[in-house]
Design an enzyme around this catalytic site. Structure first.
Site, PDB file in Angstrom:
ATOM      1  N   ASP A   1      -6.409 -13.684  15.391  1.00 31.01           N
ATOM      2  CA  ASP A   1      -6.031 -13.204  14.282  1.00 31.01           C
ATOM      3  C   ASP A   1      -6.813 -12.311  13.614  1.00 31.01           C
ATOM      4  O   ASP A   1      -8.197 -12.340  13.756  1.00 31.01           O
ATOM      5  CB  ASP A   1      -5.750 -14.552  13.349  1.00 31.01           C
TER       6      ASP A   1
ATOM      7  N   ASN B   1       6.513 -14.515  13.973  1.00 36.45           N
ATOM      8  CA  ASN B   1       6.067 -13.010  13.700  1.00 36.45           C
ATOM      9  C   ASN B   1       7.384 -11.951  13.752  1.00 36.45           C
ATOM     10  O   ASN B   1       7.233 -10.997  13.445  1.00 36.45           O
ATOM     11  CB  ASN B   1       5.172 -12.732  14.778  1.00 36.45           C
TER      12      ASN B   1
HETATM   13  C1  IPE Z   1      -0.744 -16.747  14.231  1.00 35.78           C
HETATM   14  O1  IPE Z   1      -1.291 -15.457  13.454  1.00 35.78           O
HETATM   15  C2  IPE Z   1      -0.102 -15.693  15.229  1.00 35.78           C
HETATM   16  C3  IPE Z   1      -0.890 -15.140  16.230  1.00 35.78           C
HETATM   17  C4  IPE Z   1      -2.110 -14.805  16.273  1.00 35.78           C
HETATM   18  C5  IPE Z   1       0.113 -14.609  17.286  1.00 35.78           C
HETATM   19  P1  IPE Z   1      -0.412 -14.988  12.030  1.00 35.78           P
HETATM   20  O2  IPE Z   1      -1.129 -13.987  11.264  1.00 35.78           O
HETATM   21  O3  IPE Z   1       0.907 -14.857  12.228  1.00 35.78           O
HETATM   22  O4  IPE Z   1      -0.602 -16.537  11.323  1.00 35.78           O
HETATM   23  P2  IPE Z   1      -0.245 -16.852   9.628  1.00 35.78           P
HETATM   24  O5  IPE Z   1       0.956 -16.125   9.287  1.00 35.78           O
HETATM   25  O6  IPE Z   1      -1.264 -16.065   8.906  1.00 35.78           O
HETATM   26  O7  IPE Z   1      -0.303 -18.229   9.580  1.00 35.78           O
HETATM   27  C1  IPE Z   2      -3.154 -10.972  14.878  1.00 37.73           C
HETATM   28  O1  IPE Z   2      -3.425 -10.142  13.854  1.00 37.73           O
HETATM   29  C2  IPE Z   2      -2.199 -10.389  15.633  1.00 37.73           C
HETATM   30  C3  IPE Z   2      -0.677 -11.129  15.580  1.00 37.73           C
HETATM   31  C4  IPE Z   2      -0.529 -11.890  14.795  1.00 37.73           C
HETATM   32  C5  IPE Z   2       0.227 -10.719  16.256  1.00 37.73           C
HETATM   33  P1  IPE Z   2      -2.484  -9.917  12.539  1.00 37.73           P
HETATM   34  O2  IPE Z   2      -1.702  -8.733  12.635  1.00 37.73           O
HETATM   35  O3  IPE Z   2      -1.910 -11.317  12.154  1.00 37.73           O
HETATM   36  O4  IPE Z   2      -3.623  -9.379  11.515  1.00 37.73           O
HETATM   37  P2  IPE Z   2      -3.817  -9.959   9.974  1.00 37.73           P
HETATM   38  O5  IPE Z   2      -4.030 -11.361  10.020  1.00 37.73           O
HETATM   39  O6  IPE Z   2      -2.527  -9.580   9.116  1.00 37.73           O
HETATM   40  O7  IPE Z   2      -5.148  -9.522   9.605  1.00 37.73           O
HETATM   41 MG    MG Z   3      -2.436 -12.842  10.895  1.00 33.90          MG
END
Ligand code: IPE
Ligand code: IPE
Ligand code: MG
Length: 255
Positions: free
Chosen positions: A28, A76
């Site tokens: 994340d 997502n």
């Molecule tokens: C969790 O991250 C899913 C992945 C890392 C693929 P998100 O960024 O989607 O999670 P939330 O929405 O902050 O809980």
């Molecule tokens: C993790 O990084 C990748 C996925 C969830 C696919 P994020 O895209 O969630 O990054 P933040 O949380 O917005 O910084």
């Molecule tokens: Mg995220």
């Protein structure tokens, strides 16, 4: 980008505790990493793939046989279509570029999640790698794509109900049910690491993480590197894993 050039020069000091068998990662913080640098979120995802390379190399070097990467959740799909396109594009490229490495290093790829509706060419590349690495058994990489812990449990229940050899209600137990999960035959994670400072599971491996140790680190995924991973493992090695026993019992069993 040449796959497999990362060389890991450090080694965590686990004080005699065995390395975890299975580490699961919630990758994340790619978006925030990019935003803080005035870059497009895409650039964060791109850098995130570099981290995947490094971390998988660490797992191999440090003897961690199973690694799970949470790459795309069932939630997502709520993201802008353009970002979803970039994520699956990167996944397709990663899989294509790394298939020779997976075969060379005897790494088997597994899918956690539902492949229905995944965009091309990610879907084709995913199936190609799953198929061609089926015989590999030294290392295992579990890619969680279109994955949700609740969705996995519901799909498992459906699979069981459709199985002519399904257990009767009195035969059903945790072991029998586990065989219908996406992780059938794979040991539960010993350790779950989430980057970016968020302290939640976001629907990740709800069944399998029942007794895992959790380490939450503040670094964004693109900044997570071998040194930070080593420290997370050292933190894991200092935990007392009791599995419901008293501390004395657990120590007696070498837990
Ligand atoms: C969790 O991250 C899913 C992945 C890392 C693929 P998100 O960024 O989607 O999670 P939330 O929405 O902050 O809980
Ligand atoms: C993790 O990084 C990748 C996925 C969830 C696919 P994020 O895209 O969630 O990054 P933040 O949380 O917005 O910084
Ligand atoms: Mg995220």
């Amino acid at each position: 980008m040449v796959a497999g050039v990362t060389e890991i020069t450090i080694r965590p000091d686990l004080g005699g505790v065995p390395a975890p068998q299975h580490v699961a990662f919630i990758m994340d913080g790619n978006g925030r990493w990019a935003r803080e640098r005035g870059l497009d979120r895409t650039e964060g995802h791109r850098r995130g793939v570099e981290t995947v390379r490094t971390i998988l190399e660490c797992c191999r070097t440090w003897g961690i046989r199973y690694s799970t990467l949470y790459a795309f959740s069932t939630e997502n799909w709520k993201r802008p279509e353009s970002e979803i396109g970039v994520l699956f594009g990167l996944m397709a490229d990663y899989l294509e570029a790394n298939l020779p490495k997976f075969l060379r290093d005897d790494i088997r790829l597994h899918l956690l999640g539902n492949d229905e509706g995944l965009p091309e060419p990610a879907l084709t590349n995913l199936h190609r790698t799953l198929e061609q690495t089926r015989h590999c058994d030294t290392w295992h990489v579990l890619l969680a794509v279109n994955y949700g812990g609740r969705d996995e449990i519901v799909r498992a229940a459906r699979r069981m109900l459709e199985d002519p050899d399904r257990p009767t209600p009195s035969e059903l137990d945790e072991t029998r049910f586990s065989a219908y999960l996406d992780t059938a035959g794979i040991p539960d994670p010993d350790l779950m690491i989430r980057t970016s400072g968020e302290i939640r599971l976001s629907n990740f491996m709800l069944w399998q993480l029942a007794y895992a140790e959790f380490v939450f680190v503040p670094e964004y995924w693109p900044d997570f590197d071998e040194a930070r991973f080593a420290r997370a493992l050292e933190e894991y090695a200092r935990r007392d894993r009791r599995f419901g026993m008293t501390g004395e019992q657990a120590a007696g069993q070498g837990a």
